[in-house]
Write a protein that holds these residues in place. Structure first.
Motif, PDB file in Angstrom:
ATOM      1  N   VAL A  29       0.802  -1.195   0.107  1.00  0.00           N
ATOM      2  CA  VAL A  29       0.092   0.101   0.066  1.00  0.00           C
ATOM      3  C   VAL A  29       0.882   1.162  -0.052  1.00  0.00           C
ATOM      4  O   VAL A  29       1.412   1.478   1.003  1.00  0.00           O
ATOM      5  CB  VAL A  29      -0.973  -0.018   1.158  1.00  0.00           C
ATOM      6  N   LYS A  31       0.186   4.337  -0.988  1.00  0.00           N
ATOM      7  CA  LYS A  31      -0.586   5.742  -0.724  1.00  0.00           C
ATOM      8  C   LYS A  31       0.292   6.732   0.313  1.00  0.00           C
ATOM      9  O   LYS A  31       0.582   6.311   1.266  1.00  0.00           O
ATOM     10  CB  LYS A  31      -2.040   5.530   0.028  1.00  0.00           C
ATOM     11  N   ASN A  52      -5.484   4.399  -2.592  1.00  0.00           N
ATOM     12  CA  ASN A  52      -6.884   4.628  -2.042  1.00  0.00           C
ATOM     13  C   ASN A  52      -7.518   5.871  -2.661  1.00  0.00           C
ATOM     14  O   ASN A  52      -8.570   6.012  -2.341  1.00  0.00           O
ATOM     15  CB  ASN A  52      -6.842   4.518  -0.559  1.00  0.00           C
ATOM     16  N   ILE A  76      -7.874   0.649  -3.290  1.00  0.00           N
ATOM     17  CA  ILE A  76      -8.500   0.040  -2.160  1.00  0.00           C
ATOM     18  C   ILE A  76      -9.363   0.927  -1.402  1.00  0.00           C
ATOM     19  O   ILE A  76      -9.639   0.825  -0.333  1.00  0.00           O
ATOM     20  CB  ILE A  76      -7.224  -0.445  -1.273  1.00  0.00           C
ATOM     21  N   ILE A 160     -12.269  -3.911   6.033  1.00  0.00           N
ATOM     22  CA  ILE A 160     -11.361  -3.209   7.131  1.00  0.00           C
ATOM     23  C   ILE A 160     -11.991  -3.252   8.342  1.00  0.00           C
ATOM     24  O   ILE A 160     -12.840  -2.801   8.522  1.00  0.00           O
ATOM     25  CB  ILE A 160     -11.148  -1.639   6.603  1.00  0.00           C
ATOM     26  N   MET A 190      -3.738  -6.198   7.357  1.00  0.00           N
ATOM     27  CA  MET A 190      -2.896  -5.048   6.981  1.00  0.00           C
ATOM     28  C   MET A 190      -1.954  -5.037   8.040  1.00  0.00           C
ATOM     29  O   MET A 190      -1.518  -6.156   8.674  1.00  0.00           O
ATOM     30  CB  MET A 190      -3.906  -3.823   7.641  1.00  0.00           C
ATOM     31  N   SER A 191      -1.152  -4.133   8.280  1.00  0.00           N
ATOM     32  CA  SER A 191       0.401  -4.190   8.834  1.00  0.00           C
ATOM     33  C   SER A 191       0.334  -4.862  10.152  1.00  0.00           C
ATOM     34  O   SER A 191       1.081  -5.600  10.554  1.00  0.00           O
ATOM     35  CB  SER A 191       1.011  -2.606   9.143  1.00  0.00           C
ATOM     36  N   ARG A 206      -3.071  -6.382   2.745  1.00  0.00           N
ATOM     37  CA  ARG A 206      -2.560  -5.077   2.021  1.00  0.00           C
ATOM     38  C   ARG A 206      -1.624  -4.458   3.236  1.00  0.00           C
ATOM     39  O   ARG A 206      -2.060  -3.975   4.251  1.00  0.00           O
ATOM     40  CB  ARG A 206      -3.796  -4.186   1.973  1.00  0.00           C
ATOM     41  N   GLY A 208       0.944  -1.397   4.346  1.00  0.00           N
ATOM     42  CA  GLY A 208       1.532  -0.216   4.022  1.00  0.00           C
ATOM     43  C   GLY A 208       2.527   0.266   5.039  1.00  0.00           C
ATOM     44  O   GLY A 208       3.871  -0.073   4.763  1.00  0.00           O
ATOM     45  N   SER A 209       2.255   0.692   6.201  1.00  0.00           N
ATOM     46  CA  SER A 209       3.239   1.166   6.976  1.00  0.00           C
ATOM     47  C   SER A 209       4.341   0.181   7.432  1.00  0.00           C
ATOM     48  O   SER A 209       5.431   0.703   7.559  1.00  0.00           O
ATOM     49  CB  SER A 209       2.732   1.975   8.251  1.00  0.00           C
ATOM     50  N   ARG A 215       3.434   6.723   7.447  1.00  0.00           N
ATOM     51  CA  ARG A 215       2.947   7.530   6.362  1.00  0.00           C
ATOM     52  C   ARG A 215       3.186   9.215   6.895  1.00  0.00           C
ATOM     53  O   ARG A 215       2.706   9.237   8.030  1.00  0.00           O
ATOM     54  CB  ARG A 215       1.456   7.348   5.861  1.00  0.00           C
TER      55      ARG A 215
HETATM   56  C1  LIG Z   1      -4.008   2.619   4.350  1.00  0.00           C
HETATM   57  C2  LIG Z   1      -4.595   1.270   3.884  1.00  0.00           C
HETATM   58  C3  LIG Z   1      -3.862  -0.092   4.394  1.00  0.00           C
HETATM   59  C4  LIG Z   1      -2.673  -0.262   4.926  1.00  0.00           C
HETATM   60  O1  LIG Z   1      -2.505   0.175   6.209  1.00  0.00           O
HETATM   61  P1  LIG Z   1      -1.244  -0.234   7.085  1.00  0.00           P
HETATM   62  O2  LIG Z   1      -1.561  -0.270   8.384  1.00  0.00           O
HETATM   63  O3  LIG Z   1      -0.381   0.941   6.854  1.00  0.00           O
HETATM   64  O4  LIG Z   1      -0.740  -1.268   6.527  1.00  0.00           O
HETATM   65  C5  LIG Z   1      -4.461  -1.293   4.046  1.00  0.00           C
HETATM   66  N1  LIG Z   1      -6.022  -1.136   3.550  1.00  0.00           N
HETATM   67  C6  LIG Z   1      -6.590  -0.173   3.312  1.00  0.00           C
HETATM   68  C7  LIG Z   1      -8.004   0.110   2.669  1.00  0.00           C
HETATM   69  C8  LIG Z   1      -6.009   1.046   3.409  1.00  0.00           C
HETATM   70  O5  LIG Z   1      -6.459   2.307   3.371  1.00  0.00           O
END
Ligand SMILES: *Cc1c(COP(=O)(O)O)cnc(C)c1O
Length: 221
Positions: A29, A31, A52, A76, A160, A190-191, A206, A208-209, A215
């Protein structure tokens, strides 16, 4: 954390769950992340990315895709119907299908462009009023409407979970809803919780961080 470490954690979670190596895809991710971090992850070999916002994704990835044409891009975040045409032309996967108006608009854009992104229905398992997603009780009817009225193939479900709840029951509910509707793919984790999601059947996570670092939120005006 380097890409290699995230991939290692995914492999380990797959094995612990008795699932085949490679059964879970990593969606990186990107973004809001600075371009140098995204390039580093591309250079390390990652090819599936999640964004996103439609405009932010276009701005970043239109040039990067020339250098990396095999990149797969997933939307996403929420999609407004006035951006459907652009999204259909740009993304390989849209994970935020959550209402009939959007299904209709996507079907029209797909028909007009002869290009069909793979689609996931977002489910609001926590029934949070501020959150996007179809309510659990409405998933069956919505998926049926997508399929029969609009001719849309639904590849997966996405969730989510509420930020302040343990995620496992939400992952379990998503899986149950998928099984009930003959859907095989689950975008969850997620993370903070991707290993739990893998134990519960995620086919894509998914992250990201944990991969890119925190971020940097743009300063408020
Ligand atoms: C930002 C986001 C993520 C990633 O989140 P992290 O906690 O940084 O891994 C995953 N899914 C969606 C829908 C997001 O908006």
């Amino acid at each position: 954390m380097p890409l290699e470490d995230i991939l290692h954690r995914i492999r380990r979670a797959e094995r612990q769950a008795g699932r085949p190596d490679g059964s879970v895809e990593l969606v990186a991710v990107s973004k809001v992340q600075p371009e140098d971090r995204v390039r580093a992850v591309l250079e390390a070999g990652q090819r599936i990315f999640g964004e996103n916002r439609v405009q932010e994704a276009q701005g970043r990835w239109t040039p990067l895709r020339e250098a990396y044409p095999d990149v797969e891009l997933r939307l996403i975040g929420p999609l407004q119907t006035n951006k459907t045409k652009v999204a259909v032309g740009f993304f390989d996967v849209i994970e935020s299908l959550d209402r009939e108006k959007l299904a209709r608009s996507l079907a029209e854009a797909i028909e007009a462009q002869g290009r069909a992104p793979r689609l996931y229905v977002q489910v609001n398992t926590g029934e949070e009023p501020q959150k996007a997603g179809v309510l659990p009780a409405e998933v069956e009817g919505f998926v049926e409407t997508c399929r029969t009225t609009y001719g849309l193939a639904i590849e997966g479900l996405m969730v989510i979970p509420p930020i302040d709840e343990v995620p496992a029951p939400h992952f379990a509910l998503l899986r149950k809803l998928a099984e009930r509707n003959g859907i095989e793919r689950l975008s969850m984790g997620m993370s903070a919780d991707f290993e739990i999601a893998i134990a519960m059947g995620a086919t894509s996570v998914r992250v990201g961080s944990a991969l890119f670092g925190d971020r940097q939120t743009p300063p408020k005006p």
